[in-house]
Scaffold this motif. Sequence first.
Motif, short mmCIF file in Angstrom:
data_model
loop_
_atom_site.label_atom_id
_atom_site.label_comp_id
_atom_site.label_asym_id
_atom_site.label_seq_id
_atom_site.Cartn_x
_atom_site.Cartn_y
_atom_site.Cartn_z
N GLY A 152 39.95 25.83 30.49
CA GLY A 152 41.21 26.41 30.93
C GLY A 152 41.61 27.69 30.23
N ILE A 153 40.70 28.29 29.46
CA ILE A 153 41.00 29.51 28.69
C ILE A 153 40.27 30.69 29.30
CG2 ILE A 153 40.80 30.65 26.44
CD1 ILE A 153 40.95 27.92 25.13
N ALA A 154 40.98 31.81 29.40
CA ALA A 154 40.39 33.04 29.91
C ALA A 154 40.83 34.20 29.02
CB ALA A 154 40.80 33.29 31.35
N CYS A 155 40.13 35.32 29.15
CA CYS A 155 40.42 36.52 28.34
C CYS A 155 40.59 37.71 29.27
CB CYS A 155 39.27 36.76 27.36
SG CYS A 155 39.33 38.36 26.52
N LEU A 156 41.62 38.51 29.00
CA LEU A 156 41.82 39.76 29.72
C LEU A 156 41.29 40.89 28.84
CD1 LEU A 156 43.10 41.18 32.22
CD2 LEU A 156 45.16 41.50 30.82
N ARG A 157 40.20 41.50 29.26
CA ARG A 157 39.55 42.53 28.45
C ARG A 157 39.90 43.90 29.00
NH1 ARG A 157 34.99 45.21 29.29
NH2 ARG A 157 34.32 43.73 30.90
N ILE A 158 40.46 44.74 28.14
CA ILE A 158 40.84 46.11 28.52
C ILE A 158 39.94 47.08 27.78
CG2 ILE A 158 42.70 47.81 28.60
CD1 ILE A 158 44.68 45.52 28.51
N THR A 159 39.22 47.90 28.51
CA THR A 159 38.27 48.83 27.92
C THR A 159 38.70 50.25 28.25
OG1 THR A 159 36.50 47.22 28.23
CG2 THR A 159 35.84 49.49 27.79
N GLY A 160 38.59 51.16 27.28
CA GLY A 160 38.95 52.54 27.52
C GLY A 160 38.71 53.40 26.30
N PRO A 161 39.06 54.69 26.35
CA PRO A 161 38.90 55.59 25.20
C PRO A 161 39.63 55.05 23.97
CG PRO A 161 39.43 56.83 27.18
CD PRO A 161 39.63 55.39 27.52
N ILE A 162 39.05 55.23 22.82
CA ILE A 162 39.60 54.69 21.57
C ILE A 162 41.06 55.11 21.36
CG2 ILE A 162 39.45 54.89 19.05
CD1 ILE A 162 36.44 54.73 19.31
N PRO A 163 41.43 56.39 21.51
CA PRO A 163 42.84 56.75 21.27
C PRO A 163 43.81 56.01 22.18
CG PRO A 163 41.47 58.71 21.28
CD PRO A 163 40.62 57.59 21.77
N GLU A 164 43.42 55.82 23.45
CA GLU A 164 44.31 55.13 24.39
C GLU A 164 44.47 53.66 24.01
OE1 GLU A 164 43.14 57.93 28.25
OE2 GLU A 164 42.84 55.76 28.31
N ILE A 165 43.36 53.01 23.65
CA ILE A 165 43.41 51.59 23.30
C ILE A 165 44.19 51.40 22.00
CG2 ILE A 165 42.04 49.59 22.67
CD1 ILE A 165 41.96 50.30 25.63
N HIS A 166 43.98 52.29 21.03
CA HIS A 166 44.74 52.20 19.78
C HIS A 166 46.23 52.41 20.04
CE1 HIS A 166 42.11 51.63 16.29
NE2 HIS A 166 41.16 52.19 17.01
N SER A 167 46.56 53.37 20.92
CA SER A 167 47.96 53.62 21.24
C SER A 167 48.59 52.40 21.90
CB SER A 167 48.06 54.84 22.16
OG SER A 167 49.40 55.05 22.57
N LEU A 168 47.85 51.78 22.83
CA LEU A 168 48.36 50.58 23.49
C LEU A 168 48.59 49.47 22.48
CD1 LEU A 168 49.00 48.94 26.05
CD2 LEU A 168 46.54 48.43 26.21
N ALA A 169 47.63 49.28 21.56
CA ALA A 169 47.77 48.25 20.55
C ALA A 169 48.96 48.52 19.63
CB ALA A 169 46.48 48.13 19.73
N ALA A 170 49.16 49.82 19.29
CA ALA A 170 50.27 50.17 18.41
C ALA A 170 51.62 49.91 19.08
CB ALA A 170 50.16 51.64 18.01
N ARG A 325 49.69 52.64 10.53
CA ARG A 325 51.00 52.30 11.06
C ARG A 325 51.82 51.46 10.08
NH1 ARG A 325 47.33 51.45 15.03
NH2 ARG A 325 47.34 49.20 14.69
N VAL A 326 51.15 50.55 9.37
CA VAL A 326 51.84 49.68 8.43
C VAL A 326 51.21 49.84 7.06
CG1 VAL A 326 52.49 47.32 7.89
CG2 VAL A 326 52.32 48.03 10.28
N GLY A 327 51.95 50.36 6.13
CA GLY A 327 51.44 50.57 4.78
C GLY A 327 52.52 51.24 3.94
N GLN A 328 52.25 51.38 2.65
CA GLN A 328 53.23 51.94 1.75
C GLN A 328 52.60 53.01 0.88
OE1 GLN A 328 54.55 48.31 -0.23
NE2 GLN A 328 56.36 48.20 1.08
N ASN A 329 53.40 54.05 0.58
CA ASN A 329 52.96 55.09 -0.35
C ASN A 329 53.26 54.61 -1.77
OD1 ASN A 329 52.43 56.87 1.89
ND2 ASN A 329 54.65 57.14 2.04
N ASP A 330 52.23 54.55 -2.59
CA ASP A 330 52.38 53.96 -3.93
C ASP A 330 52.06 54.99 -5.00
OD1 ASP A 330 52.50 51.76 -5.94
OD2 ASP A 330 50.37 52.25 -6.13
#
Length: 464
Positions: A152-170, A325-330
């Motif tokens: 009963g498990i499925a995966c939706l796989r989205i493939t595309g240029p790295i900048p677009e996929i990173h932007s979507l993930a962000a 995106r997530v980090g601190q200046n130390d």
Amino acid sequence: MQRAASTARAALWAQVAMFWVDRDDPDLVEERQEADLAVAIALRTTTSKVAYLVRDAHLAVTDLPRTFARLAGGDMPVDWFEKLVRAVRDLSPYQREQIDELVAGWDLASIPADRFLDELRLLRAWFDARGARPSPEAARDVAVELSGHDDGIACLRITGPIPEIHSLAARLEAASRAVQTQQRHALETGAPVPFDLDGDVARNHTTMSLKALQYAIVHRTLLETGGIEVPEPAHRINVVVPVLTLMGLDDAPATYDGVTPLPAQMARRLAAGQKTWYRILTDPTSGQFLPVPADQYRPTAAMVEHLRVRDPVCAAPGCSRSTSRVGQNDHIEEFDHAHPARGGPTSIDNLHRMDFGHHETKTAKQIDPVRHADGSTTWSIGVPERARITLAPRRDLLTPTIAKALSEAWDHYQWLLDIDAYERTGQIDQFLREGGPEDPLTTGEDPHHHENNADRCHPTDPPF
């Protein structure tokens, strides 16, 4: 422990390599099967696994002798060497020789695991720069994949240029954090809980995990968050493009946030679509990012962008968590709030980026970095000290190689001018008898054959 494992693996591969039989020769089928059976019995494994093992061992011993020596000497971890072998399998012997020479010269003791992989990926990308590969935009795709277990498990796989996929993930991550904050507020005030798919939030009085929220947002609203305001990203995404690539004079790969290689043509298209470019200067010989001076506690926006280019992942040795995106200046040397003049300046030389967990560990004095004048950092782990390592500063990987290529090209050009001068003045015969300026590309060869130098060049060679 690591050195012993590396030495043992090199000894095994050296023995296995002696059983190599050419896999492409149809007349050696019986001999190859006999060799595979002998190794399989000795190692108590299958012949199918032995076929790959013998192939890799032969490649390592024959085509990567310098890095194999580093493995045998205990300098290179087994996992690193195996990744190197996988990276060069489909390259020509000539290209493997180039990579072998370059990687063998790296200061492996001062390179953490994530940086080794980053540099290896970028190095490998050189040889793909001019290959006939489909454009990243042509690979855009959305597909449903079933788990294969009728569960009963499925995966939706989205493939595309790295900048677009990173932007979507962000954007998806930012949306989930905003909804999680709203869920927490709803629990405190008794208001309706947003995106509570199964009622678990209200029932258990705890917010959903970020992963569960990301799924809920995609499933319910396709990244719309029902009126909840999603904060704008704190940082832009950096695509670092060598200036010669930007000008179209070279096809050296760019890097996405300083880590992931991008094809040159794609990098130029991304740059062309931007109204503002940011110039980052590097040392012309070492590639080290040059510091930007500052004298205030809170880093300027320009300083933060510089740090994000230099430290795209957490600076702690061995950590591969992204700080884009997530980090601190130390502050490496702690900032003295009471007496700022006493130390801990807010300057590029005294700053790095860390993920939240390692930043807290450093604040608790469990890890102690010390920055040296050459830009390297010595890390002491634990109290009392359990481990210590000195890491070289992260650098732009392309600057030294491009500088070397330009220098060699100029020397060769000067040599051609000298040869032309000898020919114009009729002194070429005297030149051949007495010797003259040597071609830097063919030192030790007959200079009369300089017209064949072009045959020695490979269009996909990186400028080593």
